[in-house]
Write an enzyme that holds these catalytic residues in place. Sequence first.
Site, mmCIF file in Angstrom:
data_model
loop_
_atom_site.group_PDB
_atom_site.id
_atom_site.type_symbol
_atom_site.label_atom_id
_atom_site.label_comp_id
_atom_site.label_asym_id
_atom_site.label_seq_id
_atom_site.Cartn_x
_atom_site.Cartn_y
_atom_site.Cartn_z
ATOM 1 N N ASP A 136 1.004 -1.405 -0.031
ATOM 2 C CA ASP A 136 -0.073 0.042 0.151
ATOM 3 C C ASP A 136 0.743 1.209 -0.103
ATOM 4 O O ASP A 136 1.803 1.334 0.819
ATOM 5 C CB ASP A 136 -1.001 -0.011 1.313
ATOM 6 C CG ASP A 136 -1.968 1.020 1.128
ATOM 7 O OD1 ASP A 136 -3.026 0.865 0.739
ATOM 8 O OD2 ASP A 136 -1.558 2.236 1.599
ATOM 9 N N ASN A 181 -3.285 13.011 -3.496
ATOM 10 C CA ASN A 181 -4.266 13.040 -4.420
ATOM 11 C C ASN A 181 -4.882 14.725 -4.007
ATOM 12 O O ASN A 181 -5.238 15.363 -4.738
ATOM 13 C CB ASN A 181 -5.130 12.221 -4.206
ATOM 14 C CG ASN A 181 -5.083 10.969 -5.088
ATOM 15 O OD1 ASN A 181 -4.440 11.158 -6.102
ATOM 16 N ND2 ASN A 181 -5.702 9.789 -4.524
ATOM 17 N N HIS A 215 -5.479 14.593 -8.702
ATOM 18 C CA HIS A 215 -5.629 13.079 -9.017
ATOM 19 C C HIS A 215 -4.745 12.746 -10.320
ATOM 20 O O HIS A 215 -4.369 11.705 -10.473
ATOM 21 C CB HIS A 215 -7.006 12.679 -9.562
ATOM 22 C CG HIS A 215 -7.808 12.661 -8.147
ATOM 23 N ND1 HIS A 215 -7.874 11.508 -7.422
ATOM 24 C CD2 HIS A 215 -8.877 13.523 -7.660
ATOM 25 C CE1 HIS A 215 -8.915 11.752 -6.374
ATOM 26 N NE2 HIS A 215 -9.279 13.182 -6.504
ATOM 27 N N ASP A 225 -2.469 9.659 -10.301
ATOM 28 C CA ASP A 225 -2.592 8.539 -11.299
ATOM 29 C C ASP A 225 -0.957 8.253 -11.756
ATOM 30 O O ASP A 225 -0.495 7.240 -12.146
ATOM 31 C CB ASP A 225 -3.363 8.877 -12.430
ATOM 32 C CG ASP A 225 -4.920 8.878 -12.056
ATOM 33 O OD1 ASP A 225 -5.165 8.260 -10.763
ATOM 34 O OD2 ASP A 225 -5.526 9.329 -12.750
ATOM 35 N N GLU A 239 -4.795 2.023 -4.046
ATOM 36 C CA GLU A 239 -3.260 2.344 -3.991
ATOM 37 C C GLU A 239 -2.860 0.994 -3.472
ATOM 38 O O GLU A 239 -1.587 0.752 -3.222
ATOM 39 C CB GLU A 239 -2.599 3.369 -3.149
ATOM 40 C CG GLU A 239 -3.118 3.463 -1.525
ATOM 41 C CD GLU A 239 -4.515 3.923 -1.295
ATOM 42 O OE1 GLU A 239 -4.536 4.245 -0.098
ATOM 43 O OE2 GLU A 239 -5.424 3.912 -2.278
#
Length: 412
Positions: free
Chosen positions: A279, A287, A292, A296, A322
């Site tokens: 993770d 974010n 975002h 990404d 994630e």
Amino acid sequence: MLAVLGSVFALVAVSLVLLLAVDQRLVTDVVARLHDEMVPWTLERQRLARNLEELRLGGQRVLTAPDVTARDDALFLVRVLAAHPSMGEDPRTAALAAEVESFLAQRSTTSPGAVDIKAWEAISARLRLLADDLSVEGGQRVSTELDRMTEAVEQTRYKLVLNLVLVGVFLASALFILRHYLIQPLQRIHRVLSSLDAREPLPDMSSAPMAEIHAVEEAIVRFHATLRENEDVRLKLECLATTDSLTGLPNRRHFLGQAAEEMARALRYGRPITVGIADLDHFKQVNDRFGHAVGDHVLQSFANLVAETLRQTDRVGRYGGEEFAFIFPETTPAEALRLIGRLRQRLAETPPRLPDGSALPVTVSFGLADATGRDLEGSLAQADIALYQAKGSGRDRCVLASPDSSTAVPQP
């Protein structure tokens, strides 16, 4: 042409079949005689030969008996054998059996002398010779019938060979006539269909003289075009169904399928296997702070780094958000820890880059579990517990779950 050829072939074939029927009838008759006459007659001769041998042995016991009682018992058996109905079926055995009985009856009351023994040896030799003659007679008659049957079978074989030659000539002639207009075009179509592949270009096909064959070739061209369209659609659908569109890694469903196959293989061969869940630390803050699009980009960069760092046999997929899931075949937990350490080191050395070119340090937490001999669901649950412990103990680390799932061993 084919009609004339077929008529001639049919006429000759029928003639040969009739001749074969005659030979078959001859073989059948011989077999019937063997079954109904020769075999019973031969068995009877063998039985007579055995009776003569028993009669000889019985006479021997009469002459060598130690006392009168033993001689009487042996003489009784001789008389039973001499009076057997089968002895009367052959004049030679009947006469010789009567002679043996008379000879032994005259000498059963007194002990035999040297003259008696010598006379018995002559009779015993005659008994053996007659027994041998009876055995040979049976074999000779059976051998004669078998020779006749062998001759008939040989004739049948020659006629069968002739019939096969005739069939071969007819087929060769028919193929020669049909070769140019049918066989060669069909062979060409067969080769094209055998090698037809939607991923390869269509092989060249010359136009056939027959309209029907030409229509088939045109249909193959259209069919190949349809196959290529279907293959393109299938690949796109397969990619959509199995691949995460953002990272290019297998999605959760596809990864679980790959993991199940690796777990089954490890269980079947008794090999080590390790699973893990990763993770990205503080990903929500990335974010929230950078948007975002940057988030990404971070996910894509991490996925590329994983693909470059891990081995070809290792499996990784996007587990959700994630989170990423890993499976390491043929790998012990200690070896998996070294792999994860190398991945974390590379992530620290090559952090993702922001649009302005600056580096964005990113860390990741891992949870590992030994899946050797265990089920996939339970192993992933252990790895998930270890991941939460890694998060709770400060992040940017790898934690190995203990076998009982209640504790975990942190790894720096």
